[in-house]
Design a protein around this motif. Structure first.
Motif, short mmCIF file in Angstrom:
data_model
loop_
_atom_site.label_atom_id
_atom_site.label_comp_id
_atom_site.label_asym_id
_atom_site.label_seq_id
_atom_site.Cartn_x
_atom_site.Cartn_y
_atom_site.Cartn_z
N TRP A 39 62.85 -30.53 -22.60
CA TRP A 39 64.05 -29.70 -22.58
C TRP A 39 64.29 -29.06 -23.95
O TRP A 39 64.55 -27.86 -24.04
CB TRP A 39 65.26 -30.54 -22.18
CG TRP A 39 66.55 -29.80 -22.27
CD1 TRP A 39 67.45 -29.84 -23.28
CD2 TRP A 39 67.07 -28.85 -21.34
NE1 TRP A 39 68.49 -29.00 -23.02
CE2 TRP A 39 68.29 -28.39 -21.84
CE3 TRP A 39 66.60 -28.37 -20.12
CZ2 TRP A 39 69.05 -27.46 -21.16
CZ3 TRP A 39 67.39 -27.45 -19.45
CH2 TRP A 39 68.59 -27.01 -19.96
N CYS A 40 64.18 -29.85 -25.01
CA CYS A 40 64.41 -29.30 -26.35
C CYS A 40 63.34 -28.28 -26.72
O CYS A 40 63.65 -27.25 -27.34
CB CYS A 40 64.44 -30.45 -27.38
SG CYS A 40 65.90 -31.50 -27.23
N THR A 41 62.11 -28.54 -26.35
CA THR A 41 61.04 -27.59 -26.64
C THR A 41 61.25 -26.29 -25.90
O THR A 41 61.16 -25.20 -26.49
CB THR A 41 59.68 -28.21 -26.26
OG1 THR A 41 59.50 -29.42 -26.97
CG2 THR A 41 58.55 -27.25 -26.56
N LEU A 42 61.54 -26.37 -24.61
CA LEU A 42 61.75 -25.15 -23.83
C LEU A 42 62.99 -24.39 -24.29
O LEU A 42 63.00 -23.16 -24.30
CB LEU A 42 61.86 -25.49 -22.35
CG LEU A 42 60.55 -25.95 -21.71
CD1 LEU A 42 60.80 -26.39 -20.28
CD2 LEU A 42 59.50 -24.86 -21.77
N ARG A 43 64.03 -25.10 -24.68
CA ARG A 43 65.23 -24.43 -25.19
C ARG A 43 64.93 -23.71 -26.50
O ARG A 43 65.40 -22.60 -26.72
CB ARG A 43 66.35 -25.44 -25.36
CG ARG A 43 67.64 -24.81 -25.86
CD ARG A 43 68.79 -25.78 -25.78
NE ARG A 43 69.94 -25.31 -26.49
CZ ARG A 43 70.84 -24.49 -25.99
NH1 ARG A 43 70.69 -24.05 -24.76
NH2 ARG A 43 71.88 -24.12 -26.71
N CYS A 47 65.28 -19.73 -27.00
CA CYS A 47 66.15 -19.13 -28.02
C CYS A 47 65.35 -18.26 -28.98
O CYS A 47 65.82 -17.19 -29.37
CB CYS A 47 66.88 -20.23 -28.79
SG CYS A 47 68.15 -21.05 -27.81
N ALA A 48 64.16 -18.71 -29.36
CA ALA A 48 63.32 -17.90 -30.24
C ALA A 48 62.89 -16.61 -29.55
O ALA A 48 62.90 -15.53 -30.16
CB ALA A 48 62.10 -18.70 -30.68
N GLY A 49 62.52 -16.69 -28.29
CA GLY A 49 62.14 -15.50 -27.53
C GLY A 49 63.29 -14.55 -27.35
O GLY A 49 63.14 -13.32 -27.45
N ARG A 50 64.48 -15.10 -27.10
CA ARG A 50 65.65 -14.25 -26.95
C ARG A 50 66.00 -13.54 -28.26
O ARG A 50 66.32 -12.35 -28.26
CB ARG A 50 66.83 -15.09 -26.48
CG ARG A 50 68.04 -14.27 -26.10
CD ARG A 50 69.13 -15.12 -25.56
NE ARG A 50 69.49 -16.13 -26.56
CZ ARG A 50 70.38 -17.07 -26.38
NH1 ARG A 50 70.99 -17.17 -25.22
NH2 ARG A 50 70.66 -17.93 -27.32
N HIS A 54 65.87 -9.59 -28.87
CA HIS A 54 67.05 -8.90 -29.36
C HIS A 54 66.70 -8.06 -30.59
O HIS A 54 67.15 -6.92 -30.71
CB HIS A 54 68.14 -9.92 -29.70
CG HIS A 54 69.38 -9.31 -30.25
ND1 HIS A 54 70.24 -8.56 -29.48
CD2 HIS A 54 69.90 -9.31 -31.49
CE1 HIS A 54 71.25 -8.14 -30.23
NE2 HIS A 54 71.06 -8.59 -31.46
N ASN A 55 65.90 -8.61 -31.49
CA ASN A 55 65.55 -7.86 -32.69
C ASN A 55 64.60 -6.70 -32.39
O ASN A 55 64.67 -5.66 -33.04
CB ASN A 55 64.89 -8.79 -33.72
CG ASN A 55 65.91 -9.70 -34.36
OD1 ASN A 55 67.08 -9.39 -34.42
ND2 ASN A 55 65.45 -10.84 -34.84
#
Length: 68
Positions: A39-43, A47-50, A54-55
């Motif tokens: 769960w922590c890895t996928l989150r 978040c990094a992909g998002r 966004h950038n």
């Protein structure tokens, strides 16, 4: 003699039940840890992909400091 056999069977039964309880507890803890790690890895990846999306999707801002 029969009483000793029954006593041994009961003792082995309790020992097996205790071993089974400890094994199930260890399995539960291991599965819980695996789920939390996944769960922590996928989150983190999400978040990094998002943030990357966004950038990359924002239009480039002109650099006003170098224009003058």
């Amino acid at each position: 003699m029969i009483a000793d056999a029954i006593d041994t069977a009961v003792t082995l039964g309790w020992a097996f039940l205790g071993w089974l309880a400890l094994l199930s507890l260890a399995t539960g803890v291991a599965l819980y840890a695996a789920v939390v790690i996944a769960w922590c890895t996928l989150r983190g990846v999400w978040c990094a992909g998002r943030a990357l999306w966004h950038n990359l999707s924002r239009p480039a801002r002109p650099d006003y400091d170098k224009a003058a």
